[in-house]
Design a protein around this motif. Sequence first.
Motif, mmCIF file in Angstrom:
data_model
loop_
_atom_site.group_PDB
_atom_site.id
_atom_site.type_symbol
_atom_site.label_atom_id
_atom_site.label_comp_id
_atom_site.label_asym_id
_atom_site.label_seq_id
_atom_site.Cartn_x
_atom_site.Cartn_y
_atom_site.Cartn_z
ATOM 1 N N ASP A 127 15.114 8.463 -0.151
ATOM 2 C CA ASP A 127 15.561 7.886 1.119
ATOM 3 C C ASP A 127 14.688 6.716 1.546
ATOM 4 O O ASP A 127 15.186 5.671 1.917
ATOM 5 C CB ASP A 127 15.539 8.944 2.239
ATOM 6 C CG ASP A 127 16.591 10.005 2.044
ATOM 7 O OD1 ASP A 127 17.731 9.657 1.659
ATOM 8 O OD2 ASP A 127 16.277 11.179 2.265
ATOM 9 N N SER A 128 13.372 6.932 1.563
ATOM 10 C CA SER A 128 12.477 5.894 2.078
ATOM 11 C C SER A 128 11.049 6.174 1.644
ATOM 12 O O SER A 128 10.750 7.244 1.100
ATOM 13 C CB SER A 128 12.551 5.831 3.600
ATOM 14 O OG SER A 128 12.071 7.046 4.181
ATOM 15 N N ALA A 129 10.184 5.219 1.917
ATOM 16 C CA ALA A 129 8.747 5.391 1.666
ATOM 17 C C ALA A 129 8.010 4.894 2.901
ATOM 18 O O ALA A 129 8.534 4.091 3.675
ATOM 19 C CB ALA A 129 8.321 4.629 0.431
ATOM 20 N N ALA A 130 6.785 5.381 3.072
ATOM 21 C CA ALA A 130 5.973 4.988 4.223
ATOM 22 C C ALA A 130 4.514 4.939 3.827
ATOM 23 O O ALA A 130 4.086 5.630 2.897
ATOM 24 C CB ALA A 130 6.161 5.993 5.369
ATOM 25 N N TYR A 131 3.751 4.116 4.533
ATOM 26 C CA TYR A 131 2.310 4.105 4.324
ATOM 27 C C TYR A 131 1.633 4.727 5.529
ATOM 28 O O TYR A 131 2.228 4.857 6.605
ATOM 29 C CB TYR A 131 1.780 2.689 4.050
ATOM 30 C CG TYR A 131 1.820 1.746 5.223
ATOM 31 C CD1 TYR A 131 0.702 1.601 6.053
ATOM 32 C CD2 TYR A 131 2.954 0.985 5.510
ATOM 33 C CE1 TYR A 131 0.734 0.717 7.138
ATOM 34 C CE2 TYR A 131 2.980 0.114 6.569
ATOM 35 C CZ TYR A 131 1.869 -0.015 7.383
ATOM 36 O OH TYR A 131 1.896 -0.874 8.449
ATOM 37 N N VAL A 132 0.407 5.147 5.320
ATOM 38 C CA VAL A 132 -0.367 5.788 6.382
ATOM 39 C C VAL A 132 -1.336 4.743 6.942
ATOM 40 O O VAL A 132 -2.229 4.299 6.235
ATOM 41 C CB VAL A 132 -1.117 7.022 5.855
ATOM 42 C CG1 VAL A 132 -1.995 7.627 6.940
ATOM 43 C CG2 VAL A 132 -0.101 8.057 5.329
ATOM 44 N N PRO A 133 -1.143 4.330 8.202
ATOM 45 C CA PRO A 133 -2.045 3.320 8.792
ATOM 46 C C PRO A 133 -3.503 3.782 8.740
ATOM 47 O O PRO A 133 -3.809 4.938 8.973
ATOM 48 C CB PRO A 133 -1.557 3.229 10.237
ATOM 49 C CG PRO A 133 -0.113 3.637 10.168
ATOM 50 C CD PRO A 133 -0.086 4.712 9.115
ATOM 51 N N GLY A 134 -4.357 2.851 8.373
ATOM 52 C CA GLY A 134 -5.777 3.138 8.302
ATOM 53 C C GLY A 134 -6.222 3.748 6.995
ATOM 54 O O GLY A 134 -7.404 3.981 6.785
ATOM 55 N N ALA A 135 -5.262 4.002 6.086
ATOM 56 C CA ALA A 135 -5.608 4.646 4.824
ATOM 57 C C ALA A 135 -6.094 3.649 3.784
ATOM 58 O O ALA A 135 -6.709 4.040 2.804
ATOM 59 C CB ALA A 135 -4.413 5.431 4.275
ATOM 60 N N GLY A 136 -5.754 2.380 3.981
ATOM 61 C CA GLY A 136 -6.189 1.377 3.035
ATOM 62 C C GLY A 136 -5.515 1.456 1.694
ATOM 63 O O GLY A 136 -6.087 1.101 0.683
ATOM 64 N N SER A 137 -4.271 1.945 1.676
ATOM 65 C CA SER A 137 -3.559 2.063 0.393
ATOM 66 C C SER A 137 -3.113 0.713 -0.103
ATOM 67 O O SER A 137 -3.120 -0.272 0.568
ATOM 68 C CB SER A 137 -2.368 2.999 0.521
ATOM 69 O OG SER A 137 -1.467 2.574 1.495
#
Length: 173
Positions: free
Chosen positions: A163-173
């Motif tokens: 469906d979708s993807a997301a990043y985690v703020p502050g994780a520095g990915s």
Amino acid sequence: LSSQVAAKQKKRNALLTSDQTLLQSRTAQQDQAVATVGGGPTSGIDPYGQGTPALKAVWYAYQQLGKPYQWGATGPNSFDCSGLMQSAYAYAGISIPRDTYEQVAALPAVARSAMQPGDLMFFESDGHVGMYVGNGLMIDAPAPGQDVTLHSINEPWYAQNFDSAAYVPGAGS
């Protein structure tokens, strides 16, 4: 409802068999690529040598491979899909919501083509989540009766139900 659950379990059991076949067919070169690029379980506390929370979350997820799925579990001995993601990021020092629907709502979207290790991938109407670990691989806690697994993001069930993807703020990915 029982027939729907049985159908989903049948699909996921087929997927698990496919995962096991894929893992057993990997070459030594592919195993080395996972260990050096995808951050394998033998790569140490910071598998990428960069110290970002996203990479610490990836390392944590690798350490959970083989642990059983249990609905509602957040570790340390068993996990459900969103509990694994929440626990991985808690290990890395970042708080994310508990369930998949809250995770989708709270975390900024990222294009599948731009995913980085530590990004979350959502499936099946946002009812399932896994962690992208790099090199076209992800880790998730699939379903009751199965264990936390590493597999390709292109396997049929995942490709068809993405469906979708997301990043985690502050994780520095």
